[in-house]
Scaffold this active site. Structure first.
Site, PDB file in Angstrom:
ATOM      1  N   SER A 181       0.823  -1.216   0.000  1.00  0.00           N
ATOM      2  CA  SER A 181       0.000   0.000   0.000  1.00  0.00           C
ATOM      3  C   SER A 181       0.849   1.256   0.000  1.00  0.00           C
ATOM      4  CB  SER A 181      -0.840   0.048   1.277  1.00  0.00           C
ATOM      5  OG  SER A 181      -1.779  -0.972   1.298  1.00  0.00           O
TER       6      SER A 181
ATOM      7  N   HIS B 211      -0.558  -2.303  -7.184  1.00  0.00           N
ATOM      8  CA  HIS B 211      -1.369  -1.966  -6.009  1.00  0.00           C
ATOM      9  C   HIS B 211      -2.854  -2.008  -6.350  1.00  0.00           C
ATOM     10  CE1 HIS B 211      -2.531   1.228  -2.780  1.00  0.00           C
ATOM     11  NE2 HIS B 211      -2.718   0.004  -2.329  1.00  0.00           N
TER      12      HIS B 211
ATOM     13  N   GLU C 110      -2.876   0.749  -9.181  1.00  0.00           N
ATOM     14  CA  GLU C 110      -1.731   1.666  -9.278  1.00  0.00           C
ATOM     15  C   GLU C 110      -0.524   0.810  -9.638  1.00  0.00           C
ATOM     16  OE1 GLU C 110      -1.246   5.430  -6.318  1.00  0.00           O
ATOM     17  OE2 GLU C 110      -1.433   3.538  -5.296  1.00  0.00           O
TER      18      GLU C 110
ATOM     19  N   ASN D 169      -2.689   6.221  -1.292  1.00  0.00           N
ATOM     20  CA  ASN D 169      -2.665   6.313   0.176  1.00  0.00           C
ATOM     21  C   ASN D 169      -2.021   7.580   0.710  1.00  0.00           C
ATOM     22  OD1 ASN D 169      -4.154   4.099   1.108  1.00  0.00           O
ATOM     23  ND2 ASN D 169      -2.562   2.765   0.274  1.00  0.00           N
TER      24      ASN D 169
HETATM   25  N1  CAA Z   1     -15.703  -8.911  -2.207  1.00  0.00           N
HETATM   26  C1  CAA Z   1     -16.324  -9.083  -3.376  1.00  0.00           C
HETATM   27  N2  CAA Z   1     -17.402  -8.369  -3.752  1.00  0.00           N
HETATM   28  C2  CAA Z   1     -17.892  -7.470  -2.887  1.00  0.00           C
HETATM   29  C3  CAA Z   1     -17.305  -7.242  -1.634  1.00  0.00           C
HETATM   30  C4  CAA Z   1     -16.168  -8.015  -1.302  1.00  0.00           C
HETATM   31  N3  CAA Z   1     -15.519  -7.851  -0.137  1.00  0.00           N
HETATM   32  N4  CAA Z   1     -18.009  -6.279  -0.993  1.00  0.00           N
HETATM   33  C5  CAA Z   1     -19.004  -5.911  -1.808  1.00  0.00           C
HETATM   34  N5  CAA Z   1     -18.928  -6.616  -2.950  1.00  0.00           N
HETATM   35  C6  CAA Z   1     -19.830  -6.497  -4.097  1.00  0.00           C
HETATM   36  C7  CAA Z   1     -21.211  -6.967  -3.753  1.00  0.00           C
HETATM   37  O1  CAA Z   1     -21.337  -8.333  -4.016  1.00  0.00           O
HETATM   38  C8  CAA Z   1     -22.078  -6.132  -4.665  1.00  0.00           C
HETATM   39  O2  CAA Z   1     -22.171  -6.708  -5.957  1.00  0.00           O
HETATM   40  P1  CAA Z   1     -23.500  -7.412  -6.448  1.00  0.00           P
HETATM   41  O3  CAA Z   1     -24.652  -6.906  -5.623  1.00  0.00           O
HETATM   42  O4  CAA Z   1     -23.567  -7.024  -7.874  1.00  0.00           O
HETATM   43  O5  CAA Z   1     -23.234  -8.853  -6.211  1.00  0.00           O
HETATM   44  C9  CAA Z   1     -21.309  -4.832  -4.845  1.00  0.00           C
HETATM   45  O6  CAA Z   1     -19.964  -5.107  -4.438  1.00  0.00           O
HETATM   46  C10 CAA Z   1     -21.884  -3.738  -3.997  1.00  0.00           C
HETATM   47  O7  CAA Z   1     -21.951  -4.217  -2.673  1.00  0.00           O
HETATM   48  P2  CAA Z   1     -23.109  -3.914  -1.644  1.00  0.00           P
HETATM   49  O8  CAA Z   1     -24.378  -3.636  -2.386  1.00  0.00           O
HETATM   50  O9  CAA Z   1     -23.133  -4.981  -0.619  1.00  0.00           O
HETATM   51  O10 CAA Z   1     -22.604  -2.642  -0.865  1.00  0.00           O
HETATM   52  P3  CAA Z   1     -22.204  -1.223  -1.376  1.00  0.00           P
HETATM   53  O11 CAA Z   1     -23.041  -0.748  -2.508  1.00  0.00           O
HETATM   54  O12 CAA Z   1     -22.132  -0.414  -0.145  1.00  0.00           O
HETATM   55  O13 CAA Z   1     -20.718  -1.395  -1.945  1.00  0.00           O
HETATM   56  C11 CAA Z   1     -18.404  -1.312  -1.604  1.00  0.00           C
HETATM   57  C12 CAA Z   1     -19.704  -1.983  -1.199  1.00  0.00           C
HETATM   58  C13 CAA Z   1     -18.131  -1.539  -3.082  1.00  0.00           C
HETATM   59  C14 CAA Z   1     -17.303  -1.932  -0.775  1.00  0.00           C
HETATM   60  C15 CAA Z   1     -18.551   0.240  -1.328  1.00  0.00           C
HETATM   61  O14 CAA Z   1     -18.978   0.434  -0.001  1.00  0.00           O
HETATM   62  C16 CAA Z   1     -17.278   0.999  -1.547  1.00  0.00           C
HETATM   63  O15 CAA Z   1     -16.915   1.331  -2.673  1.00  0.00           O
HETATM   64  N6  CAA Z   1     -16.571   1.312  -0.439  1.00  0.00           N
HETATM   65  C17 CAA Z   1     -15.308   2.041  -0.512  1.00  0.00           C
HETATM   66  C18 CAA Z   1     -14.211   1.097  -0.933  1.00  0.00           C
HETATM   67  C19 CAA Z   1     -12.890   1.790  -1.035  1.00  0.00           C
HETATM   68  O16 CAA Z   1     -12.727   2.985  -0.836  1.00  0.00           O
HETATM   69  N7  CAA Z   1     -11.858   0.996  -1.343  1.00  0.00           N
HETATM   70  C20 CAA Z   1     -10.501   1.465  -1.368  1.00  0.00           C
HETATM   71  C21 CAA Z   1      -9.881   1.217  -0.025  1.00  0.00           C
HETATM   72  S1  CAA Z   1      -8.218   1.818   0.034  1.00  0.00           S
HETATM   73  C22 CAA Z   1      -7.316   0.630  -0.714  1.00  0.00           C
HETATM   74  O17 CAA Z   1      -7.790  -0.389  -1.114  1.00  0.00           O
HETATM   75  C23 CAA Z   1      -5.860   0.912  -0.833  1.00  0.00           C
HETATM   76  C24 CAA Z   1      -5.023   0.572   0.328  1.00  0.00           C
HETATM   77  O18 CAA Z   1      -3.853   0.304   0.100  1.00  0.00           O
HETATM   78  C25 CAA Z   1      -5.471   0.619   1.724  1.00  0.00           C
HETATM   79  P1  NAD Z   2      -4.619  -9.512   5.638  1.00  0.00           P
HETATM   80  O1  NAD Z   2      -4.210  -9.387   7.061  1.00  0.00           O
HETATM   81  O2  NAD Z   2      -6.071  -9.641   5.311  1.00  0.00           O
HETATM   82  O3  NAD Z   2      -3.887 -10.759   4.949  1.00  0.00           O
HETATM   83  C1  NAD Z   2      -2.499 -10.983   4.993  1.00  0.00           C
HETATM   84  C2  NAD Z   2      -2.273 -12.466   4.715  1.00  0.00           C
HETATM   85  O4  NAD Z   2      -0.881 -12.653   4.499  1.00  0.00           O
HETATM   86  C3  NAD Z   2      -2.710 -13.370   5.869  1.00  0.00           C
HETATM   87  O5  NAD Z   2      -3.486 -14.433   5.371  1.00  0.00           O
HETATM   88  C4  NAD Z   2      -1.369 -13.845   6.457  1.00  0.00           C
HETATM   89  O6  NAD Z   2      -1.461 -15.162   6.997  1.00  0.00           O
HETATM   90  C5  NAD Z   2      -0.486 -13.826   5.223  1.00  0.00           C
HETATM   91  N1  NAD Z   2       0.950 -13.690   5.527  1.00  0.00           N
HETATM   92  C6  NAD Z   2       1.531 -12.908   6.461  1.00  0.00           C
HETATM   93  N2  NAD Z   2       2.876 -13.062   6.413  1.00  0.00           N
HETATM   94  C7  NAD Z   2       3.120 -13.947   5.416  1.00  0.00           C
HETATM   95  C8  NAD Z   2       4.319 -14.517   4.892  1.00  0.00           C
HETATM   96  N3  NAD Z   2       5.519 -14.215   5.372  1.00  0.00           N
HETATM   97  N4  NAD Z   2       4.198 -15.401   3.868  1.00  0.00           N
HETATM   98  C9  NAD Z   2       2.978 -15.732   3.377  1.00  0.00           C
HETATM   99  N5  NAD Z   2       1.822 -15.223   3.830  1.00  0.00           N
HETATM  100  C10 NAD Z   2       1.900 -14.345   4.845  1.00  0.00           C
HETATM  101  O7  NAD Z   2      -3.981  -8.233   4.904  1.00  0.00           O
HETATM  102  P2  NAD Z   2      -4.474  -7.522   3.566  1.00  0.00           P
HETATM  103  O8  NAD Z   2      -5.450  -6.457   3.924  1.00  0.00           O
HETATM  104  O9  NAD Z   2      -4.828  -8.556   2.557  1.00  0.00           O
HETATM  105  O10 NAD Z   2      -3.140  -6.774   3.126  1.00  0.00           O
HETATM  106  C11 NAD Z   2      -2.093  -7.449   2.459  1.00  0.00           C
HETATM  107  C12 NAD Z   2      -1.208  -6.452   1.739  1.00  0.00           C
HETATM  108  O11 NAD Z   2      -2.010  -5.707   0.800  1.00  0.00           O
HETATM  109  C13 NAD Z   2      -0.532  -5.422   2.642  1.00  0.00           C
HETATM  110  O12 NAD Z   2       0.732  -5.098   2.124  1.00  0.00           O
HETATM  111  C14 NAD Z   2      -1.470  -4.238   2.526  1.00  0.00           C
HETATM  112  O13 NAD Z   2      -0.881  -3.007   2.798  1.00  0.00           O
HETATM  113  C15 NAD Z   2      -1.878  -4.333   1.069  1.00  0.00           C
HETATM  114  N6  NAD Z   2      -3.138  -3.681   0.733  1.00  0.00           N
HETATM  115  C16 NAD Z   2      -4.180  -3.721   1.614  1.00  0.00           C
HETATM  116  C17 NAD Z   2      -5.383  -3.120   1.273  1.00  0.00           C
HETATM  117  C18 NAD Z   2      -6.551  -3.144   2.209  1.00  0.00           C
HETATM  118  O14 NAD Z   2      -7.511  -2.394   2.002  1.00  0.00           O
HETATM  119  N7  NAD Z   2      -6.560  -3.986   3.220  1.00  0.00           N
HETATM  120  C19 NAD Z   2      -5.521  -2.496   0.017  1.00  0.00           C
HETATM  121  C20 NAD Z   2      -4.440  -2.513  -0.866  1.00  0.00           C
HETATM  122  C21 NAD Z   2      -3.245  -3.097  -0.502  1.00  0.00           C
END
Ligand code: CAA
Ligand code: NAD
Length: 282
Positions: free
Chosen positions: A119, A140, A152, A190
């Site tokens: 991330s 990403h 990304e 991020n």
């Molecule tokens: N896995 C697979 N499909 C999923 C899911 C999951 N975990 N969660 C929801 N869905 C699907 C549902 O099945 C649904 O599809 P269908 O009804 O067509 O089957 C669709 O997505 C919409 O879901 P819901 O109607 O249950 O709920 P919603 O309309 O509130 O949408 C959401 C859910 C898409 C997650 C929406 O809330 C959303 O866009 N949230 C923000 C997500 C976001 O910002 N993501 C980026 C996070 S940051 C990141 O990822 C980077 C990082 O490094 C941290």
């Molecule tokens: P998670 O905690 O859901 O899953 C991590 C998995 O990796 C677990 O099943 C764990 O058992 C496994 N693991 C840990 N150490 C390991 C190793 N040495 N070898 C093999 N498997 C190992 O975490 P996540 O949310 O799936 O995040 C995973 C990566 O993706 C992180 O680098 C995170 O920053 C990135 N990421 C997360 C998100 C998010 O929204 N959660 C979005 C984009 C990218």
């Protein structure tokens, strides 16, 4: 560079999603985790997602079985020896990632691309743990992977153009949209998202409003699909903290200081939705 065999490390929320979309696009996928329990948890989520696709008429039962048939289980990193690309999605921790990449460098053939779903962590530093930094790249994905459009793609300092192009082409084959970014802490997604989430946590910490009110303001006022605290729980509070620490350390700027309340929750083991408790209870 022809990619056929994909090796995904980590069967958590991201690795499971990445493995699912790769198998749906026709790749042979080996999904790897540390133990049977973590693998099974991830594989069950994939099966459930595919079953929902069948129920919604997006795929047939035969197609679902064909997708599942492209999976191989792995609990041993040596199984990466036939991979054309490895996509690592283990925890957001530099020591864990560099040790995995150093191992992969020994195990995989010279042509194998080593991608990280990190991330925020510098791809250049991950690449430096190998003898092939030109084949190391950031890929990403966003959470939830089967739903979100963006990938990304992050070039490390040494990443080859042909590696970038192969990963870009693969991303399109996964029906995702690649966006090219350079290698700075937090990349683009991020660097912008996480300070907003951190600020929402400060807003709660300082008692400005309740968690529900903070989320309502951002959902109804800014049309965000989830409020920032709900989104933090969804991403994982451990991951949010790791990302803030990477920004804080990488830029040396106090504006990225992780909120003490975020630290406290992570120390308590309240990692959000995946552990059943974060800002909300699940
Ligand atoms: N896995 C697979 N499909 C999923 C899911 C999951 N975990 N969660 C929801 N869905 C699907 C549902 O099945 C649904 O599809 P269908 O009804 O067509 O089957 C669709 O997505 C919409 O879901 P819901 O109607 O249950 O709920 P919603 O309309 O509130 O949408 C959401 C859910 C898409 C997650 C929406 O809330 C959303 O866009 N949230 C923000 C997500 C976001 O910002 N993501 C980026 C996070 S940051 C990141 O990822 C980077 C990082 O490094 C941290
Ligand atoms: P998670 O905690 O859901 O899953 C991590 C998995 O990796 C677990 O099943 C764990 O058992 C496994 N693991 C840990 N150490 C390991 C190793 N040495 N070898 C093999 N498997 C190992 O975490 P996540 O949310 O799936 O995040 C995973 C990566 O993706 C992180 O680098 C995170 O920053 C990135 N990421 C997360 C998100 C998010 O929204 N959660 C979005 C984009 C990218």
């Amino acid at each position: 560079m022809t990619i056929q065999q994909v090796f995904v490390i980590g069967a958590g929320q991201m690795g499971g999603g990445i493995a699912q979309v790769c198998a749906q696009a026709g790749y042979q996928v080996t999904l790897h985790d540390l133990n049977e329990e973590s693998y099974e948890r991830g594989f069950q989520v994939i099966t459930k997602n595919l079953t929902r696709n069948v129920e919604k008429g997006r795929m047939t039962e035969e197609e679902k079985q064909a997708v599942l048939g492209r999976f191989t289980k792995s609990l041993d990193l040596q199984n990466a020896k036939n991979a054309d690309i490895v996509i690592e999605a283990a925890v957001e921790n530099m020591e864990v990632k560099t040790s995995i990449f150093a191992e992969l460098d020994k195990i995989t053939p010279a042509h194998t691309i080593l991608a990280s779903n990190t991330s925020s962590l510098p791809i250049t530093e991950i690449g430096a743990a190998t003898k092939r930094p030109e084949k190391v790249i950031g890929m990403h994905f966003m959470n939830p992977v089967p739903v979100m459009q963006l990938v990304e793609i992050i070039r490390g300092l040494a990443t080859d153009d042909e590696v970038y192009e192969a990963v870009e082409e693969m991303t399109k084959k996964l029906k995702k949209t690649p966006v090219e970014v350079n290698d700075y802490p937090g990349f683009v997604a991020n660097r912008i998202l996480m300070p907003m989430i951190n600020e929402a946590i400060f807003t709660l910490y300082e008692g400005v409003a309740t968690k529900e009110a903070i989320d309502d303001v951002m959902k109804m006022g800014m049309n965000h699909p989830m409020g920032p605290l709900q989104l933090a729980d969804f991403i994982g509070l451990d991951t949010c903290l790791y990302i803030m620490e990477t920004l804080y350390e990488g830029f040396g700027d106090s504006k990225y200081r992780p909120c003490p309340l975020l630290r406290k929750y992570v120390k308590a083991g309240w990692h959000g939705k995946k552990t059943g408790r974060g800002f909300y209870t699940y």
